[in-house]
Design an enzyme around this catalytic site. Structure first.
Site, PDB file in Angstrom:
ATOM      1  N   LYS A  24      13.640 -18.117   5.097  1.00  0.00           N
ATOM      2  CA  LYS A  24      13.240 -18.212   3.790  1.00  0.00           C
ATOM      3  C   LYS A  24      13.896 -19.456   3.031  1.00  0.00           C
ATOM      4  O   LYS A  24      14.976 -20.044   3.597  1.00  0.00           O
ATOM      5  CB  LYS A  24      13.862 -16.943   2.847  1.00  0.00           C
ATOM      6  CG  LYS A  24      12.890 -16.739   1.644  1.00  0.00           C
ATOM      7  CD  LYS A  24      11.845 -16.009   1.697  1.00  0.00           C
ATOM      8  CE  LYS A  24      10.924 -15.741   0.578  1.00  0.00           C
ATOM      9  NZ  LYS A  24       9.889 -15.038   0.586  1.00  0.00           N
TER      10      LYS A  24
ATOM     11  N   ASP B 193       6.029 -18.395  -2.357  1.00  0.00           N
ATOM     12  CA  ASP B 193       6.535 -17.214  -3.009  1.00  0.00           C
ATOM     13  C   ASP B 193       6.631 -17.654  -4.535  1.00  0.00           C
ATOM     14  O   ASP B 193       5.727 -18.228  -4.939  1.00  0.00           O
ATOM     15  CB  ASP B 193       7.956 -17.085  -2.461  1.00  0.00           C
ATOM     16  CG  ASP B 193       8.589 -15.812  -2.419  1.00  0.00           C
ATOM     17  OD1 ASP B 193       8.519 -14.760  -1.856  1.00  0.00           O
ATOM     18  OD2 ASP B 193       9.508 -15.542  -3.562  1.00  0.00           O
TER      19      ASP B 193
END
Ligand code: NDP
Ligand code: 2IT
Length: 443
Positions: free
Chosen positions: A126, A166
């Protein structure tokens, strides 16, 4: 002290000031107790849990760019390459002012198990930055994205690490980042997913997380003898996940009555007008309050409050820790029968336990929101074979993947004597594949 408790203590001591990361580790490791108990000697010898909670690599870098007033700006960029046991690192990029290393680590940790559950060959990672896209011009967004990628491009690649969107990162940002990657590296490859359809993106990726969430929900409800048709649904958020969860829920005959953003929330007892929301959010990048211009009879309230509305089903689709114990109590008191997480870790541990103890069917995000990353993996496959599949093909695969994730989670929960505990089941099922791969690959 047991192995699991020892490792949780180590994580807290070694990673101070990272409460979200602690929370994610606790939630997963607590679920793994029965598996760990059964393999304690081997796991301890191999330091399996210590390795699992330590990212393979953590990158933190300066992102400098110039705003529209000609002033230089500095943000911090992150990429946490958490675990590559089952495939190249894979996971989104988040742009928001509250991003810090602990937030990226919690998201990267969750991603390991989520990606494993998809059944596809993707490891966990991430990234993101504390850059806040709100109110920035297109040129400022481009300047930031180019600068961010100028550094990140050294560490990623189609077989190395494949970022995606995201919070705060959609097709526009991915486009600017892809352009910069290609310019610097001189390679046209599937290094990012969520790309535009004219340059290697996949049909149905935009819809995938929200649609997948509702496919999972529908399967969970069916398994428990409940029909989604006619149910009243409360959704939080008004971004990518919330919009397409609403769309699919409506297609399956449910009535969605709420949506929110970080300034407030709307309640439309007649059912959300999704076309209006798409115009406000996808076209104009506006505030949810503007919904009243389309539906004057709806109600708008500043701040939080979605979970106070009477509903059968709750879908938290905004951000972490947005559904707390008091919210869980309100949902139960109002007769809610199911909660399915579209966001990552939106429900606190106490709220999750309260919901489960009160018989609410609970779908954990790492299982129920895995449709986005699963479709990203399908985009990688299409890029590798230099082909594009039809919307129907991708959507059918997404549906199968979500049904399989539900079945795997339910099966693991049953195997460990806690049927219907899909938190336990998803964590165990996701872990088993990763643990097996890590052990097989040695130290
Ligand atoms: P978007 O940026 O498209 O939308 C986010 C929405 O949540 C916006 O309505 C935003 O409001 C709201 N929001 C964000 N942060 C906060 C906050 N701190 N407090 C209140 N509201 C907030 O993001 P996505 O829809 O893509 O992501 C939503 C969630 O889903 C995240 O948890 C993400 O990690 C998760 N997720 C996303 C996937 C994807 O494919 N995109 C896949 C799997 C999970 P505002 O407009 O005011 O900022
Ligand atoms: O949280 C997530 O799974 C995502 N933001 C999607 C990641 C991806 O690589 O598509």
């Amino acid at each position: 002290m047991g192995y699991v408790d020892e490792v949780i203590e180590q994580v807290i001591a070694k990673n101070p000031g990272e409460p979200e990361f602690h929370q994610a580790v606790k939630e997963v490791l607590n679920s793994l107790r029965p598996v760990v108990d059964a393999h304690e000697e081997e796991y301890r010898r191999e330091a399996l849990l210590e390795r699992l909670v330590e990212p393979e690599r953590q990158l933190k870098f300066r992102v400098q760019w110039v705003d529209d007033q000609g002033k230089a700006q500095v943000n911090t960029g992150y990429r946490v390459q958490f675990n590559s046991a089952i495939g190249p690192f894979k996971g989104g990029l988040r742009l928001r002012d509250n991003v810090n290393l602990g937030v990226i680590k919690f998201l990267g940790f969750e991603q390991i198990f989520k990606n494993s559950l998809t059944g596809l060959p993707i490891g966990g990672g991430k990234g993101g930055s504390d850059f806040d896209p709100k109110g920035k011009s297109d040129r400022e967004i481009m300047a930031f994205c180019q600068s961010f990628m100028t550094e990140l491009c050294k560490y990623i690649g189609a077989d190395v690490d494949v970022p995606a969107g995201d919070i705060g990162v959609g097709a526009r940002e991915i486009g600017y980042m892809f352009g910069q990657y290609k310019k610097i590296k001189g390679v046209f490859e599937g290094v990012l997913t969520g790309k535009g359809l004219t340059y290697g993106g996949s049909l149905a990726r935009t819809e995938a997380t929200g649609y997948g969430l509702v496919y999972f929900l529908d399967e969970m409800l069916k398994h428990n003898g409940v029909d989604i048709k006619g149910k009243t649904v409360a959704v939080s958020g008004a971004g990518n996940v919330a919009i397409y969860a609403t769309e699919k829920a409506q297609q399956l005959g449910a009535k969605v009555v709420t949506l929110s953003d970080s300034t407030g929330w709307v309640y439309d007892p007649e059912g959300i007008d999704l076309q209006a929301v798409k115009e406000i959010k996808e076209v104009r990048r506006g505030r949810i309050k503007e919904y009243l211009n389309y539906r004057p009879n709806a109600q708008y309230t500043d701040g939080k409050g979605v979970w106070s509305v009477k509903c059968d089903i709750a879908l938290p689709c905004a951000t972490q820790n947005e559904l707390l114990l008091d919210d869980a109590k309100a949902l139960v008191a109002n007769g809610c029968i199911a909660v399915a997480e579209g966001a990552n870790m939106p429900t606190s541990i106490e709220a999750t336990e309260y919901l489960q103890q009160n018989g609410v069917l609970f779908a954990p995000g790492k299982a129920s929101n895995a449709g986005g990353v699963a479709t990203s993996a399908l985009e990688m496959t299409q890029n590798s074979e230099r082909l594009s599949w039809t919307f129907e093909e991708v959507d059918a695969k997404l549906h199968d993947i979500m049904v399989n994730i539900f079945r795997k989670s339910a099966e693991a929960a049953e195997r460990y004597g806690q049927p219907k505990n899909y938190v336990l089941g998803a964590n165990i099922a996701g872990f088993e594949k990763v643990a097996n791969a890590m052990l097989a690959q040695g130290i």
